[in-house]
Design a protein around this motif. Structure first.
Motif, PDB file in Angstrom:
ATOM      1  N   HIS A  50     -28.927  -3.879 -32.907  1.00  0.00           N
ATOM      2  CA  HIS A  50     -29.960  -2.864 -33.137  1.00  0.00           C
ATOM      3  C   HIS A  50     -29.520  -1.998 -34.312  1.00  0.00           C
ATOM      4  O   HIS A  50     -28.673  -1.114 -34.162  1.00  0.00           O
ATOM      5  N   LEU A  51     -30.091  -2.296 -35.471  1.00  0.00           N
ATOM      6  CA  LEU A  51     -29.710  -1.605 -36.695  1.00  0.00           C
ATOM      7  C   LEU A  51     -30.747  -0.544 -37.013  1.00  0.00           C
ATOM      8  O   LEU A  51     -31.952  -0.796 -36.938  1.00  0.00           O
ATOM      9  N   ALA A  52     -30.278   0.624 -37.378  1.00  0.00           N
ATOM     10  CA  ALA A  52     -31.177   1.713 -37.754  1.00  0.00           C
ATOM     11  C   ALA A  52     -31.096   1.920 -39.262  1.00  0.00           C
ATOM     12  O   ALA A  52     -30.017   1.882 -39.844  1.00  0.00           O
ATOM     13  N   PHE A  53     -32.256   2.125 -39.860  1.00  0.00           N
ATOM     14  CA  PHE A  53     -32.335   2.473 -41.277  1.00  0.00           C
ATOM     15  C   PHE A  53     -32.908   3.881 -41.349  1.00  0.00           C
ATOM     16  O   PHE A  53     -33.797   4.240 -40.576  1.00  0.00           O
ATOM     17  N   VAL A  54     -32.379   4.674 -42.277  1.00  0.00           N
ATOM     18  CA  VAL A  54     -32.807   6.062 -42.397  1.00  0.00           C
ATOM     19  C   VAL A  54     -33.241   6.360 -43.825  1.00  0.00           C
ATOM     20  O   VAL A  54     -32.775   5.738 -44.776  1.00  0.00           O
ATOM     21  N   ILE A  62     -31.922  13.584 -43.312  1.00  0.00           N
ATOM     22  CA  ILE A  62     -32.619  12.415 -42.781  1.00  0.00           C
ATOM     23  C   ILE A  62     -34.000  12.850 -42.301  1.00  0.00           C
ATOM     24  O   ILE A  62     -34.120  13.738 -41.464  1.00  0.00           O
ATOM     25  N   VAL A  63     -35.047  12.201 -42.850  1.00  0.00           N
ATOM     26  CA  VAL A  63     -36.424  12.573 -42.517  1.00  0.00           C
ATOM     27  C   VAL A  63     -37.203  11.435 -41.869  1.00  0.00           C
ATOM     28  O   VAL A  63     -38.364  11.604 -41.511  1.00  0.00           O
ATOM     29  N   GLY A  64     -36.569  10.271 -41.717  1.00  0.00           N
ATOM     30  CA  GLY A  64     -37.263   9.151 -41.098  1.00  0.00           C
ATOM     31  C   GLY A  64     -36.299   8.066 -40.695  1.00  0.00           C
ATOM     32  O   GLY A  64     -35.148   8.032 -41.142  1.00  0.00           O
ATOM     33  N   MET A  65     -36.792   7.173 -39.821  1.00  0.00           N
ATOM     34  CA  MET A  65     -35.958   6.064 -39.330  1.00  0.00           C
ATOM     35  C   MET A  65     -36.843   4.872 -39.010  1.00  0.00           C
ATOM     36  O   MET A  65     -38.048   5.007 -38.761  1.00  0.00           O
ATOM     37  N   ALA A  66     -36.233   3.722 -39.018  1.00  0.00           N
ATOM     38  CA  ALA A  66     -36.830   2.482 -38.512  1.00  0.00           C
ATOM     39  C   ALA A  66     -35.685   1.643 -37.967  1.00  0.00           C
ATOM     40  O   ALA A  66     -34.645   1.505 -38.611  1.00  0.00           O
ATOM     41  N   TRP A  67     -35.868   1.126 -36.796  1.00  0.00           N
ATOM     42  CA  TRP A  67     -34.860   0.269 -36.163  1.00  0.00           C
ATOM     43  C   TRP A  67     -35.323  -1.175 -36.254  1.00  0.00           C
ATOM     44  O   TRP A  67     -36.527  -1.463 -36.219  1.00  0.00           O
TER      45      TRP A  67
END
Length: 150
Positions: A50-54, A62-67
């Motif tokens: 489960h990788l998170a991108f920010v 950090i204002v956003g994320m997508a896993w």
């Protein structure tokens, strides 16, 4: 804006974004700090699947994320490293929406999954986000079925 893969020291911010994204739908008495501790404990054994991108703005906020969840597929002759990926928990701070941040996050997560050899990248989207995912190349599939619980 800079998109990068999240690291362990980003857990507190990831927890805050996840908490903000879900607390209206799933109210909890749990504090963000308590959830951050739980997320760190959960992510330790899942950090390779489960990788998170920010998305970071200057200063590095950090204002956003997508896993992206990477799912090993059953091996086939000559193809033992098959992989699928699922985009999950995309969230951008409300005041930063409409600037392409969510799209950039989904693109980064999808491209990373494809670079790792994922055969497909899926997403389970809310109705409002469907046009965004379609602009990013996602298509509906009659073959992708789901069975509701119960």
């Amino acid at each position: 804006m800079r998109i990068s893969q999240a690291q362990a020291d980003d857990v507190a911010v990831l927890a805050r974004l996840l908490w903000l994204d879900t607390h209206k739908e799933e109210p909890t008495q749990q504090s963000v700090d308590a959830f951050a501790a739980e997320l760190a404990e959960w992510w330790a054994p899942h950090q390779h699947s489960h990788l998170a991108f920010v998305a970071r703005l200057l200063p590095p906020e950090i204002v956003g994320m997508a896993w992206v969840a990477l799912v090993p597929r059953v091996a086939r002759p000559g193809a033992t490293g098959r992989l699928s990926a699922d985009i999950q928990s995309v969230f951008v701070m409300p005041e930063q929406r409409g600037r392409g941040i969510g799209s950039a996050l989904v693109e980064a997560a999808s491209q990373h999954a494809e670079h790792l050899g994922s055969l497909r990248v899926t997403v389970h989207s809310g109705r409002r986000a469907v046009p965004v995912y379609q602009r990013l190349g996602f298509e509906s599939s009659r073959q992708l079925l789901q069975r509701p619980p119960g």
